[in-house]
Scaffold this active site. Sequence first.
Site, PDB file in Angstrom:
ATOM      1  N   LYS A  14       0.845  -1.196   0.000  1.00 15.99           N
ATOM      2  CA  LYS A  14       0.000   0.000   0.000  1.00 15.99           C
ATOM      3  C   LYS A  14       0.877   1.242   0.000  1.00 15.99           C
ATOM      4  O   LYS A  14       2.057   1.213   0.384  1.00 15.99           O
ATOM      5  CB  LYS A  14      -0.945   0.026   1.207  1.00 15.99           C
ATOM      6  CG  LYS A  14      -0.269   0.052   2.583  1.00 15.99           C
ATOM      7  CD  LYS A  14       0.148   1.439   3.060  1.00 15.99           C
ATOM      8  CE  LYS A  14       0.812   1.414   4.429  1.00 15.99           C
ATOM      9  NZ  LYS A  14       1.431   2.723   4.793  1.00 15.99           N
ATOM     10  N   MET A  97      11.057  -4.111   3.504  1.00 16.25           N
ATOM     11  CA  MET A  97      10.619  -4.140   4.897  1.00 16.25           C
ATOM     12  C   MET A  97      10.891  -2.806   5.580  1.00 16.25           C
ATOM     13  O   MET A  97      11.863  -2.116   5.279  1.00 16.25           O
ATOM     14  CB  MET A  97      11.346  -5.264   5.642  1.00 16.25           C
ATOM     15  CG  MET A  97      11.009  -6.651   5.144  1.00 16.25           C
ATOM     16  SD  MET A  97      11.945  -7.915   6.038  1.00 16.25           S
ATOM     17  CE  MET A  97      11.416  -7.597   7.732  1.00 16.25           C
ATOM     18  N   ALA A  99       9.501   0.041   5.371  1.00 18.45           N
ATOM     19  CA  ALA A  99       9.573   1.167   4.437  1.00 18.45           C
ATOM     20  C   ALA A  99       8.287   1.973   4.371  1.00 18.45           C
ATOM     21  O   ALA A  99       8.181   2.908   3.590  1.00 18.45           O
ATOM     22  CB  ALA A  99       9.932   0.657   3.041  1.00 18.45           C
ATOM     23  N   GLY A 100       7.273   1.588   5.163  1.00 21.24           N
ATOM     24  CA  GLY A 100       5.996   2.293   5.124  1.00 21.24           C
ATOM     25  C   GLY A 100       5.062   1.798   4.047  1.00 21.24           C
ATOM     26  O   GLY A 100       4.089   2.470   3.702  1.00 21.24           O
ATOM     27  N   LEU A 101       5.318   0.584   3.522  1.00 24.69           N
ATOM     28  CA  LEU A 101       4.512   0.026   2.435  1.00 24.69           C
ATOM     29  C   LEU A 101       3.580  -1.089   2.899  1.00 24.69           C
ATOM     30  O   LEU A 101       2.829  -1.644   2.091  1.00 24.69           O
ATOM     31  CB  LEU A 101       5.428  -0.499   1.321  1.00 24.69           C
ATOM     32  CG  LEU A 101       6.317   0.568   0.664  1.00 24.69           C
ATOM     33  CD1 LEU A 101       7.337  -0.102  -0.256  1.00 24.69           C
ATOM     34  CD2 LEU A 101       5.477   1.581  -0.108  1.00 24.69           C
ATOM     35  N   GLY A 102       3.621  -1.429   4.186  1.00 24.01           N
ATOM     36  CA  GLY A 102       2.657  -2.377   4.744  1.00 24.01           C
ATOM     37  C   GLY A 102       2.867  -3.820   4.361  1.00 24.01           C
ATOM     38  O   GLY A 102       1.918  -4.605   4.414  1.00 24.01           O
ATOM     39  N   GLY A 104       4.440  -6.487   5.802  1.00 24.67           N
ATOM     40  CA  GLY A 104       4.131  -7.459   6.842  1.00 24.67           C
ATOM     41  C   GLY A 104       2.649  -7.516   7.160  1.00 24.67           C
ATOM     42  O   GLY A 104       2.081  -8.596   7.380  1.00 24.67           O
ATOM     43  N   SER A 105       1.994  -6.359   7.164  1.00 21.54           N
ATOM     44  CA  SER A 105       0.553  -6.307   7.427  1.00 21.54           C
ATOM     45  C   SER A 105      -0.229  -6.995   6.317  1.00 21.54           C
ATOM     46  O   SER A 105      -1.215  -7.700   6.573  1.00 21.54           O
ATOM     47  CB  SER A 105       0.098  -4.851   7.560  1.00 21.54           C
ATOM     48  OG  SER A 105       0.676  -4.243   8.693  1.00 21.54           O
ATOM     49  N   ASP A 138      -2.412  -1.456  10.287  1.00 17.47           N
ATOM     50  CA  ASP A 138      -2.627  -1.463   8.837  1.00 17.47           C
ATOM     51  C   ASP A 138      -3.318  -2.726   8.342  1.00 17.47           C
ATOM     52  O   ASP A 138      -3.818  -2.756   7.215  1.00 17.47           O
ATOM     53  CB  ASP A 138      -1.292  -1.333   8.088  1.00 17.47           C
ATOM     54  CG  ASP A 138      -0.684   0.051   8.208  1.00 17.47           C
ATOM     55  OD1 ASP A 138      -1.384   0.973   8.676  1.00 17.47           O
ATOM     56  OD2 ASP A 138       0.491   0.207   7.831  1.00 17.47           O
TER      57      ASP A 138
END
EC number: 2.7.1.148
Length: 316
Positions: A14, A97, A99-102, A104-105, A138
Amino acid sequence: MSTTRHAHLRALAKINLDLRVLGKRPDGFHELRTIFQTISLADTLEISFTPARKTTIELTDVLNIADNLVVRAARMVMDAMRATGRIEMRLTKRIPMGAGLGGGSSDAAAVLLALPVLAGRVLPLPKLSHIGEQLGSDVPFFLLGGAATGIGRGSELFPLPDVPAQSGVVVAPGIHVNTAQAYRDLSRRLSGSLTTELQQNKIFSFQSLTWDTGRLAEARNDFEAVVFEQHPKLAAIKRRLVRAGASAAMMSGSGSALYGLFRDRNAIFRAIELLGEDTTYRISLVSRKRYRALWRRAMSEHTRSNVWPLQSRYNP
């Protein structure tokens, strides 16, 4: 004889089309307003379920992270279903990882959506969202896909109309951003405590914007003010994206990944040239319709209807 059921999934990343931090709440968390948007960059997750008398969970991934979110997600959803079985998963990471891209979520949400189908059980979306929120703020968004407003800690969601299809790039410079420190630095800049009047004024300002890709120049990410001071290279990357012709360029989450969206596909190649050695991914925005179509295709062998969340053909 027990039958093993398999699925091969794509867990999409995301970006945040807008991110406002309104202030610190009495419970210690920060009140957020954000616009989530799924993009085509994805991890892959192979998952299999075999009915058994007890639950065992095995994960193969190159990261070898103890208590990986996907393992926690599998354990929690099995407990919620009151089911037992052998779960085997293979995770291949492509989303950077931290990086604010979600990433793991999204991986965790993929487990929440797939396991009930493979196990022949039904868990309604509110229950899945409740589990997801315990895993990370997230995670509930990835149970919806497309574009959505996130409020509170970001886990209270309101789906938005899909934005027009658009392509772009994500830049992952490999810089570690301390999210907790970014919140602390930002809190010092926020004016006073989060009073009801101040919160309502900020919410009105946020809601008054028209959320479409034609107006994204008005959007912002409040974290940029503090993160760019600590990491000037990120500000330089954003300037390069704008110079290449991005209609919108912004940091995602608390960083360190940035994205640029482009109306002109040729400008994407200019951006990649300007960005030099930084890791760059070509992306497209993924609508909610397309997001769910990807899921239906991946799970078609195991489903029997088009409802969402997907329903298993093995349900009793």
